[in-house]
Design a protein around this motif. Structure first.
Motif, PDB file in Angstrom:
ATOM      1  N   ASP A  92       0.842  -1.186   0.000  1.00 43.28           N
ATOM      2  CA  ASP A  92       0.000   0.000   0.000  1.00 43.28           C
ATOM      3  C   ASP A  92       0.884   1.246   0.000  1.00 43.28           C
ATOM      4  O   ASP A  92       1.684   1.446  -0.892  1.00 43.28           O
ATOM      5  CB  ASP A  92      -0.956  -0.032   1.196  1.00 43.28           C
ATOM      6  N   THR A  93       0.782   2.103   1.016  1.00 42.95           N
ATOM      7  CA  THR A  93       1.511   3.373   1.011  1.00 42.95           C
ATOM      8  C   THR A  93       3.013   3.193   1.207  1.00 42.95           C
ATOM      9  O   THR A  93       3.770   4.139   1.041  1.00 42.95           O
ATOM     10  CB  THR A  93       0.973   4.299   2.116  1.00 42.95           C
ATOM     11  N   GLU A  94       3.453   1.976   1.593  1.00 44.27           N
ATOM     12  CA  GLU A  94       4.879   1.726   1.815  1.00 44.27           C
ATOM     13  C   GLU A  94       5.551   1.171   0.562  1.00 44.27           C
ATOM     14  O   GLU A  94       6.663   0.656   0.625  1.00 44.27           O
ATOM     15  CB  GLU A  94       5.052   0.724   2.958  1.00 44.27           C
ATOM     16  N   ALA A  95       4.885   1.254  -0.593  1.00 46.47           N
ATOM     17  CA  ALA A  95       5.343   0.544  -1.785  1.00 46.47           C
ATOM     18  C   ALA A  95       6.500   1.243  -2.489  1.00 46.47           C
ATOM     19  O   ALA A  95       6.390   1.678  -3.634  1.00 46.47           O
ATOM     20  CB  ALA A  95       4.192   0.322  -2.753  1.00 46.47           C
ATOM     21  N   ALA A  96       7.626   1.358  -1.797  1.00 40.24           N
ATOM     22  CA  ALA A  96       8.844   1.787  -2.481  1.00 40.24           C
ATOM     23  C   ALA A  96       9.236   0.691  -3.457  1.00 40.24           C
ATOM     24  O   ALA A  96       9.031  -0.494  -3.176  1.00 40.24           O
ATOM     25  CB  ALA A  96       9.957   2.031  -1.469  1.00 40.24           C
ATOM     26  N   PRO A  97       9.778   1.033  -4.627  1.00 39.50           N
ATOM     27  CA  PRO A  97      10.088   0.013  -5.630  1.00 39.50           C
ATOM     28  C   PRO A  97      10.949  -1.127  -5.097  1.00 39.50           C
ATOM     29  O   PRO A  97      10.696  -2.293  -5.403  1.00 39.50           O
ATOM     30  CB  PRO A  97      10.812   0.811  -6.717  1.00 39.50           C
ATOM     31  N   SER A  98      11.968  -0.802  -4.307  1.00 39.61           N
ATOM     32  CA  SER A  98      12.852  -1.855  -3.794  1.00 39.61           C
ATOM     33  C   SER A  98      12.116  -2.782  -2.827  1.00 39.61           C
ATOM     34  O   SER A  98      12.338  -3.995  -2.825  1.00 39.61           O
ATOM     35  CB  SER A  98      14.064  -1.231  -3.102  1.00 39.61           C
ATOM     36  N   LEU A  99      11.222  -2.223  -2.002  1.00 33.70           N
ATOM     37  CA  LEU A  99      10.459  -3.056  -1.076  1.00 33.70           C
ATOM     38  C   LEU A  99       9.511  -3.974  -1.831  1.00 33.70           C
ATOM     39  O   LEU A  99       9.383  -5.157  -1.509  1.00 33.70           O
ATOM     40  CB  LEU A  99       9.661  -2.175  -0.104  1.00 33.70           C
ATOM     41  N   ALA A 100       8.831  -3.438  -2.831  1.00 34.53           N
ATOM     42  CA  ALA A 100       7.894  -4.245  -3.610  1.00 34.53           C
ATOM     43  C   ALA A 100       8.632  -5.377  -4.313  1.00 34.53           C
ATOM     44  O   ALA A 100       8.140  -6.509  -4.381  1.00 34.53           O
ATOM     45  CB  ALA A 100       7.159  -3.378  -4.624  1.00 34.53           C
ATOM     46  N   ALA A 101       9.823  -5.083  -4.831  1.00 32.82           N
ATOM     47  CA  ALA A 101      10.603  -6.124  -5.498  1.00 32.82           C
ATOM     48  C   ALA A 101      10.991  -7.221  -4.518  1.00 32.82           C
ATOM     49  O   ALA A 101      10.945  -8.415  -4.850  1.00 32.82           O
ATOM     50  CB  ALA A 101      11.846  -5.514  -6.141  1.00 32.82           C
ATOM     51  N   ASP A 102      11.370  -6.853  -3.300  1.00 34.11           N
ATOM     52  CA  ASP A 102      11.747  -7.848  -2.297  1.00 34.11           C
ATOM     53  C   ASP A 102      10.551  -8.710  -1.902  1.00 34.11           C
ATOM     54  O   ASP A 102      10.676  -9.926  -1.747  1.00 34.11           O
ATOM     55  CB  ASP A 102      12.317  -7.157  -1.057  1.00 34.11           C
TER      56      ASP A 102
END
Length: 265
Positions: A92-102
């Motif tokens: 959701d609002t924490e969806a930094a690209p690197s986090l989403a990829a992990d």
């Protein structure tokens, strides 16, 4: 480092095998769902990771869903794009690209290609120059989140809790995901939820603190720690009780407010 890379390869292989480019829908509950939840990765009390294997094993291939048109559209973009969209919906609002990829168990190259495809299809926006990933419309975000098989959604929340904690987002960010994960008697989960509750209380959010502590009790904590969690749960209820008592007193003494006002003149 080699162990981390090997775990990442295992996660990607299992995700592709079990949660591949089928049409996301409702997954049956029962042993399969429980097995998926048991494979979660959870944050430790200090924000590190405790891996228990890939969180995607034993997840059945998704069946037809209610948002068929969007789901079919996502399928044509490829399995990595589906996985990245699911991860963004969970974060959701924490969806930094690197986090989403992990969370999606994608390497940098796969994640960049999946992000480009989702952007071209007007599913996701952002992701460049440090900007977070966002869905093009709130209804799209809702449809994508709803399309995740339930057992896999729980596992993704467990993975997201570890990822955001490891990235330094703090216990409250991890707790938002741990609230969606099934209890498993993990002391690290209890510790993270207690830390989050303490932060919520300091910020004047006793209701959020109470939800964290109630969830910690369901984990459950060990016998010695249980008393401390119950004590903290009682403290979280004090602000609400004080507010209710003040309101009741004021309602029962209608003369009190005018009297106080006169005293200030």
């Amino acid at each position: 480092m080699a162990a981390d890379e090997e775990q990442g390869r295992m996660q990607r292989a299992m995700f592709e095998r079990e949660a591949g480019p089928g049409t996301p829908g409702d997954a049956p509950a029962g042993p399969a769902a429980d097995a998926a939840v048991r494979g979660r990765t959870v944050p430790s009390a200090r924000g590190g990771e405790r891996g228990r294997g890939a969180p995607f094993h034993a997840v059945p291939r998704p069946g037809p869903g209610r948002d068929g048109r969007l789901v079919e559209h996502l399928e044509h973009l490829g399995a990595p794009a589906v996985r990245l969209a699911w991860a963004a919906a969970v974060l959701d609002t924490e969806a930094a690209p690197s986090l989403a990829a992990d969370v999606a168990a994608l390497g940098p190259g796969e994640a960049a290609e999946a992000r480009a495809r989702l952007a071209a299809a007007r599913v996701l926006t952002g992701g460049g120059e440090g900007r977070p990933l966002r869905f093009s419309h709130p209804l799209t975000a809702t449809a994508v989140h709803r399309s995740i098989p339930p057992a896999l959604r729980v596992a993704l929340h467990g993975q997201a809790a570890a990822v955001v904690a490891g990235a330094g987002y703090g216990p409250t960010a991890a707790a938002r995901h741990l609230l969606e994960v099934h209890p498993e008697g993990d002391p690290a989960v209890v510790a993270t939820l207690r830390e989050a509750a303490a932060e919520y209380l300091s910020a004047g959010a006793p209701e959020a603190a109470r939800r964290c502590l109630e969830r910690a009790l369901r984990e459950p904590p060990g016998p010695r720690e249980r008393a401390a969690v119950l004590h903290e749960l009682g403290r979280s209820a004090l602000p609400a009780r004080s507010a209710a008592a003040t309101a009741t007193t004021a309602a029962g003494r209608p003369w009190a407010a005018p009297a106080r006002a006169l005293g200030r003149r």
